[in-house]
Design an enzyme around this catalytic site. Structure first.
Site, PDB file in Angstrom:
ATOM      1  N   SER A 144      20.025  22.796 -32.161  1.00 34.13           N
ATOM      2  CA  SER A 144      18.723  23.439 -32.361  1.00 34.13           C
ATOM      3  C   SER A 144      17.996  23.652 -31.038  1.00 34.13           C
ATOM      4  CB  SER A 144      17.875  22.540 -33.261  1.00 34.13           C
ATOM      5  OG  SER A 144      16.522  22.880 -33.152  1.00 34.13           O
ATOM      6  N   TYR A 187      13.789  14.217 -34.811  1.00 35.52           N
ATOM      7  CA  TYR A 187      14.791  15.211 -35.248  1.00 35.52           C
ATOM      8  C   TYR A 187      15.435  15.865 -34.013  1.00 35.52           C
ATOM      9  CZ  TYR A 187      16.540  19.837 -36.313  1.00 35.52           C
ATOM     10  OH  TYR A 187      17.311  20.972 -36.356  1.00 35.52           O
ATOM     11  N   LYS A 212      19.485  15.735 -32.462  1.00 32.90           N
ATOM     12  CA  LYS A 212      20.328  16.888 -32.103  1.00 32.90           C
ATOM     13  C   LYS A 212      20.815  16.741 -30.657  1.00 32.90           C
ATOM     14  CE  LYS A 212      20.501  19.255 -35.874  1.00 32.90           C
ATOM     15  NZ  LYS A 212      21.780  19.371 -36.593  1.00 32.90           N
TER      16      LYS A 212
HETATM   17  C1  WQD Z   1       6.903  28.300 -36.725  1.00 27.88           C
HETATM   18  C2  WQD Z   1       5.500  28.643 -36.247  1.00 27.88           C
HETATM   19  C3  WQD Z   1       3.878  26.901 -36.593  1.00 27.88           C
HETATM   20  C4  WQD Z   1       3.821  26.970 -40.929  1.00 27.88           C
HETATM   21  C5  WQD Z   1      11.665  25.167 -37.017  1.00 27.88           C
HETATM   22  C6  WQD Z   1      12.359  24.004 -37.605  1.00 27.88           C
HETATM   23  C7  WQD Z   1      13.198  23.316 -36.571  1.00 27.88           C
HETATM   24  C8  WQD Z   1      14.060  24.304 -35.831  1.00 27.88           C
HETATM   25  C9  WQD Z   1      13.268  25.475 -35.295  1.00 27.88           C
HETATM   26  C10 WQD Z   1      16.278  24.226 -36.730  1.00 27.88           C
HETATM   27  C11 WQD Z   1       4.827  27.465 -35.540  1.00 27.88           C
HETATM   28  C12 WQD Z   1       3.545  28.144 -37.402  1.00 27.88           C
HETATM   29  C13 WQD Z   1       4.132  27.227 -39.597  1.00 27.88           C
HETATM   30  C14 WQD Z   1       2.545  27.318 -41.429  1.00 27.88           C
HETATM   31  C15 WQD Z   1       1.951  28.177 -39.260  1.00 27.88           C
HETATM   32  N1  WQD Z   1      15.074  24.810 -36.680  1.00 27.88           N
HETATM   33  N2  WQD Z   1       3.206  27.821 -38.800  1.00 27.88           N
HETATM   34  N3  WQD Z   1       1.644  27.904 -40.569  1.00 27.88           N
HETATM   35  O1  WQD Z   1       8.221  24.533 -35.993  1.00 27.88           O
HETATM   36  O2  WQD Z   1       9.370  26.504 -34.860  1.00 27.88           O
HETATM   37  O3  WQD Z   1      10.687  24.758 -36.104  1.00 27.88           O
HETATM   38  O4  WQD Z   1      12.563  26.034 -36.396  1.00 27.88           O
HETATM   39  O5  WQD Z   1      16.718  23.366 -36.090  1.00 27.88           O
HETATM   40  O6  WQD Z   1      13.997  22.408 -37.284  1.00 27.88           O
HETATM   41  O7  WQD Z   1      11.405  23.129 -38.083  1.00 27.88           O
HETATM   42  O8  WQD Z   1       9.243  26.430 -37.330  1.00 27.88           O
HETATM   43  O9  WQD Z   1       8.444  27.732 -39.267  1.00 27.88           O
HETATM   44  O10 WQD Z   1       7.641  25.327 -38.989  1.00 27.88           O
HETATM   45  O11 WQD Z   1       6.808  27.063 -37.445  1.00 27.88           O
HETATM   46  O12 WQD Z   1       1.121  28.717 -38.508  1.00 27.88           O
HETATM   47  O13 WQD Z   1       2.199  27.103 -42.607  1.00 27.88           O
HETATM   48  O14 WQD Z   1       4.699  28.937 -37.386  1.00 27.88           O
HETATM   49  O15 WQD Z   1       2.702  26.376 -36.012  1.00 27.88           O
HETATM   50  O16 WQD Z   1       4.044  27.987 -34.483  1.00 27.88           O
HETATM   51  P1  WQD Z   1       9.290  25.542 -35.984  1.00 27.88           P
HETATM   52  P2  WQD Z   1       8.040  26.605 -38.350  1.00 27.88           P
END
Ligand code: WQD
Length: 337
Positions: free
Chosen positions: A125, A150, A154
Site C-alpha cells: 500500500s 496498518y 505492510k
Molecule cells: C480519502 C480522502 C479523507 C471519508 C485508503 C485506505 C488505505 C489505503 C489507501 C489500501 C482522505 C477523505 C474520507 C469521508 C472524507 N488503501 N474522506 N470524508 O485514507 O487515502 O486510505 O486508501 O491499502 O488502506 O484506507 O482513503 O477513502 O479513507 O480517504 O473527506 O467520509 O477522503 O480525509 O483525504 P485513504 P479514504
C-alpha cells in the site's frame, strides 16, 4: 492451466482480480474465511466467469489450512491479499493487525517453501510512504514512518519478503504492488466494494449517502495546502488494479531472473476530495449533500503515484478513468438496494 492461489479472494480487490485471472486463462483457487466479505460474492464470480469457483473457507493465518490447499493442488503462484486494512481500526487494535497481517504472510512463505512454490505477488500500500515530502511518489522514495499500525504491517511484510528472498532460505520470487486508492466496481455491476459496517473510505460513503443509507457527507478538512483546500489522492479503478496483478504474475512466470521488485499501482494523476465529489455528481447526475468538517487525524495531505516504473516493467497502464470508477461504483450501490 496454471493454478494461482488467491488469499482473500472473496474480498474487494481479490474478487476483481479473480475475474481478471480467469479471463487471462489462469485457474484461481480462493482461500477466504469471509471475515471481511460476503458469501454471495462467490455466486457472482461464477455468474461473471461462467465457471465454478474453487474455494476453501479457511483462515489463511493457519499453517495447517495452507498446507491442506497446497497438498490438494499443484499451485504455480500466489497472490496474497488477505489482510486487515482499516487504518482507523488498526490504531484502536494494533495487535489484531500485527498478528493477522504479518502472521499470515510468514505462514504463507513457509508453506510456499515447503511445497516448492516460487511465485508471489504481494498486496502492499502507498501507506508505506507515510507523509511524503513530495506530492508524487516513486518506488525508490525513502520510506518514512507509516501513519498507522496498518501501514507498519505492510512495511514490515515488505521487509519480510525482501529478507526471505535475499536469504535464499526460501526460493521465492516476488513483486510487491503498492496500491493507491482503489475505487469503483466491476463493469457488470455484479461485484463491488462491500464495506462491513460504517464505510471509512470516501467513495463507499458517498455511494451509501447517495442511496440514502448514510447521513451527510463530511469532507474532512478544507484548509490543506492544495488548490481547493481538500486532500489529494490517486483514485484507481479496482479493475485496473486487478489487471495489474495479472500482469505482475505474467511477468514473474515469464522472467525466471526476476527475483524481487516493488511497483506503484495508481493512475499517476491526483484528484482532490472536492473534485471527486463534483465528478460523482456530474457523471451520475446526482446532487450530493455534503459539508466541510475538521481534518481526520492521520490523513496524508496529498499523494499520488509516479507510475513510470510499472508502465515500463509490466507494459501496464490504466484503462478506466475516475469518472468510469464513480459510475461503476454507483451502479453497484444501486444493485444493492
Ligand atoms: C480519502 C480522502 C479523507 C471519508 C485508503 C485506505 C488505505 C489505503 C489507501 C489500501 C482522505 C477523505 C474520507 C469521508 C472524507 N488503501 N474522506 N470524508 O485514507 O487515502 O486510505 O486508501 O491499502 O488502506 O484506507 O482513503 O477513502 O479513507 O480517504 O473527506 O467520509 O477522503 O480525509 O483525504 P485513504 P479514504
Amino acid at each position: 492451466m496454471k493454478k494461482i492461489l488467491v488469499t482473500g479472494g472473496a474480498g474487494y480487490i481479490g474478487s476483481h482480480t479473480y475475474i481478471e485471472l480467469v479471463e487471462s486463462g489462469y485457474q484461481p483457487i480462493i482461500i477466504d474465511d469471509f471475515r471481511n466479505s460476503e458469501k454471495f460474492v462467490i455466486d457472482r464470480l461464477q455468474d461473471v466467469t461462467g465457471s465454478s469457483v474453487i474455494i476453501y473457507d479457511l483462515d489463511c493465518n493457519n499453517e495447517k489450512n495452507l498446507e491442506k490447499v497446497f497438498s490438494e493442488h499443484d499451485i504455480d503462484g500466489v497472490i496474497h491479499f488477505a489482510a486487515y486494512k482499516a487504518v482507523g481500526e488498526s490504531v484502536e487494535n494494533p495487535l489484531k493487525y500485527y498478528d493477522n497481517n504479518i502472521g499470515s504472510l510468514v505462514k504463507l512463505l513457509k508453506v510456499m517453501t515447503k511445497f516448492n512454490v516460487h511465485v508471489l505477488v504481494f498486496s502492499s500500500s502507498c501507506t508505506v510512504y507515510g507523509e511524503p515530502d513530495n506530492l508524487v511518489v516513486s518506488e525508490d522514495f525513502p520510506l518514512s514512518e507509516p501513519t498507522s499500525p496498518y501501514g507498519h504491517t505492510k512495511l514490515i511484510c515488505e521487509r519480510i519478503i525482501e529478507n526471505s528472498i535475499q536469504s535464499k532460505s526460501c526460493n521465492i520470487r516476488g513483486l510487491i504492488l503498492r496500491y493507491f486508492n482503489p475505487i469503483g466496481a466491476h463493469k457488470s455491476g455484479l461485484i463491488g466494494e462491500l464495506p462491513l459496517g460504517y464505510p471509512n473510505n470516501l467513495v463507499p460513503y458517498i455511494t451509501q449517502a447517495a442511496a440514502g443509507k448514510r447521513g451527510q457527507i463530511q469532507v474532512f478538512g478544507n484548509d490543506y495546502d492544495t488548490e481547493d483546500g481538500t486532500c489529494i489522492r490517486d483514485f484507481i479503478h479496482v479493475s485496473d488494479l486487478a489487471s495489474a496483478h495479472v500482469e505482475a504474475l505474467n511477468k514473474l512466470i515469464s522472467d525466471p531472473n526476476l527475483k524481487l521488485d516493488v511497483l506503484n499501482i495508481g493512475t499517476g494523476t491526483g484528484t482532490s476530495v472536492l473534485e471527486l465529489i463534483n465528478k460523482f455528481e456530474k457523471i451520475n447526475n446526482i446532487k450530493l449533500d455534503w459539508e466541510f468538517s475538521d481534518r481526520r487525524p492521520g490523513d496524508v495531505e496529498k499523494i499520488y503515484a509516479d507510475c513510470s516504473k510499472v508502465k515500463k516493467s509490466l507494459n501496464w497502464s490504466c484503462k478506466y478513468s475516475v469518472d468510469d470508477a464513480l459510475e461503476h461504483a454507483w451502479n453497484w450501490e444501486k444493485s444493492l438496494k
